[in-house]
Design a protein around this motif. Structure first.
Motif, mmCIF file in Angstrom:
data_model
loop_
_atom_site.group_PDB
_atom_site.id
_atom_site.type_symbol
_atom_site.label_atom_id
_atom_site.label_comp_id
_atom_site.label_asym_id
_atom_site.label_seq_id
_atom_site.Cartn_x
_atom_site.Cartn_y
_atom_site.Cartn_z
ATOM 1 N N UNK B 46 0.856 -1.226 0.022
ATOM 2 C CA UNK B 46 0.037 -0.001 -0.092
ATOM 3 C C UNK B 46 0.965 1.215 0.038
ATOM 4 N N UNK B 47 0.687 2.087 -0.827
ATOM 5 C CA UNK B 47 1.472 3.332 -1.015
ATOM 6 C C UNK B 47 0.638 4.686 -0.244
ATOM 7 N N UNK B 48 -0.587 4.726 -1.025
ATOM 8 C CA UNK B 48 -1.419 5.873 -0.639
ATOM 9 C C UNK B 48 -2.948 5.377 -0.580
ATOM 10 N N UNK B 49 -3.486 5.969 0.430
ATOM 11 C CA UNK B 49 -5.056 5.813 0.205
ATOM 12 C C UNK B 49 -5.731 7.171 0.582
ATOM 13 N N UNK B 60 4.097 4.891 2.995
ATOM 14 C CA UNK B 60 5.621 4.179 2.635
ATOM 15 C C UNK B 60 6.064 5.610 2.279
ATOM 16 N N UNK B 61 6.943 6.261 2.840
ATOM 17 C CA UNK B 61 7.839 7.633 2.712
ATOM 18 C C UNK B 61 8.573 7.056 1.176
ATOM 19 N N UNK B 62 8.697 7.989 0.576
ATOM 20 C CA UNK B 62 9.558 7.614 -0.793
ATOM 21 C C UNK B 62 9.287 8.877 -1.844
ATOM 22 N N UNK B 63 9.714 8.833 -2.971
ATOM 23 C CA UNK B 63 9.785 9.882 -4.104
ATOM 24 C C UNK B 63 8.496 10.034 -4.915
ATOM 25 N N UNK B 76 -1.209 9.250 -9.101
ATOM 26 C CA UNK B 76 0.039 8.811 -8.649
ATOM 27 C C UNK B 76 1.176 9.671 -9.462
ATOM 28 N N UNK B 77 2.175 10.342 -8.712
ATOM 29 C CA UNK B 77 3.047 11.081 -9.355
ATOM 30 C C UNK B 77 4.380 10.950 -8.787
ATOM 31 N N UNK B 78 5.357 11.425 -9.594
ATOM 32 C CA UNK B 78 6.742 11.428 -9.223
ATOM 33 C C UNK B 78 7.470 12.465 -9.839
ATOM 34 N N UNK B 84 14.397 1.794 -8.682
ATOM 35 C CA UNK B 84 13.570 0.834 -7.890
ATOM 36 C C UNK B 84 12.046 1.412 -8.044
ATOM 37 N N UNK B 85 11.606 2.342 -8.795
ATOM 38 C CA UNK B 85 10.216 2.510 -8.936
ATOM 39 C C UNK B 85 9.523 1.714 -9.911
ATOM 40 N N UNK B 86 10.260 0.853 -10.599
ATOM 41 C CA UNK B 86 9.605 -0.113 -11.680
ATOM 42 C C UNK B 86 8.682 -0.960 -10.715
ATOM 43 N N UNK B 87 7.566 -1.306 -11.398
ATOM 44 C CA UNK B 87 6.830 -2.455 -10.687
ATOM 45 C C UNK B 87 5.560 -2.150 -11.390
#
Lengths: 110, 113
Positions: B46-49, B60-63, B76-78, B84-87
């Motif tokens: 889970x990244x965001x909700x 999850x803290x990340x870029x 969802x943005x960066x 490592x963002x591949x997936x």
């Protein structure tokens, strides 16, 4: 975040055999969900369970909400080749988050 | 009936480039919306909700970042992608509260080179 313990991690079975998999958690859940995911696609909801002890069927699939509310089981009877995929369990407690198992990869040998 | 859409279906981006993935839901109002990442075909992270417009919870803290500009739209943005963002990125929705089901979109396969 919390992750559920799902087993087995993978299964190789002959067509026609029955399949059983389960999920356990250290926390109590109010809802248990079971999904199937085909390669390159999103998970598809198979069965939803809302009460402890509940047994629900969807065709050849049967799932049970454990009486302790900390586990759930999925059974597939008379497996066929299209049952191949990854099966996930998920649990929800009182919040808005869903917690997922690590998946069971099922291979059916014709 | 409710449907959930994601685009693009696949994306190949160079390291350091920006990212924008979009998810929309039809046929329901005020859904809870979720972004997950799945690596190597197993394990959903889970990244965001979001429980409403402008309300984002980060797991999850990340870029990566998420936004909900409209009731049924989740982005969802960066600013700068990492290898490592591949997936496989999955969007999902549910009705608010407990005793609910969660439904997934078709996913976006992101490859960062």
């Amino acid at each position: 975040g919390q992750q559920l313990n799902q087993s087995p991690q993978s299964m190789f079975i002959q067509e026609g055999e029955d399949v059983s998999m389960n999920c356990t958690s250290s926390s109590i859940f109010n809802t248990w969900l079971w999904y199937k995911q085909d390669p390159g696609e999103g998970p598809v909801l198979l069965i939803a369970l809302y009460k402890a002890g509940e047994l629900t069927s969807n065709g050849r699939l049967t799932a049970q909400f454990g009486i302790t509310r900390k586990d759930s089981f999925l059974n597939i009877s008379a497996s066929i080749p299209s049952d191949v995929g990854i099966y996930f369990c998920a649990g929800q407690s009182t919040g808005n988050q869903f917690y997922f198992g690590t998946g069971t990869s099922l291979t059916v040998i014709p | 009936s409710q449907t959930i859409h994601q685009w693009p279906a696949t994306l190949v981006q160079p390291v350091g480039s920006p990212l924008s993935l979009e998810c929309t839901v039809e046929g329901t109002s005020n859904p809870n919306l979720y972004w997950y990442r799945q690596a190597a075909g197993r394990g959903l992270q889970l990244l965001f909700y979001s429980v409403g417009i402008g309300q984002i919870s980060s797991e999850v803290p990340q870029n990566l970042s998420a936004s909900r500009p409209q009731d049924r739209q989740f982005i969802l943005s960066s600013k700068k992608l990492l290898l490592s963002d591949s997936g496989f990125y999955l969007c999902a929705w549910s009705v608010g509260g407990s005793h609910n089901e969660q439904f997934f979109g078709p996913g976006t396969r992101l490859t960062v080179l």
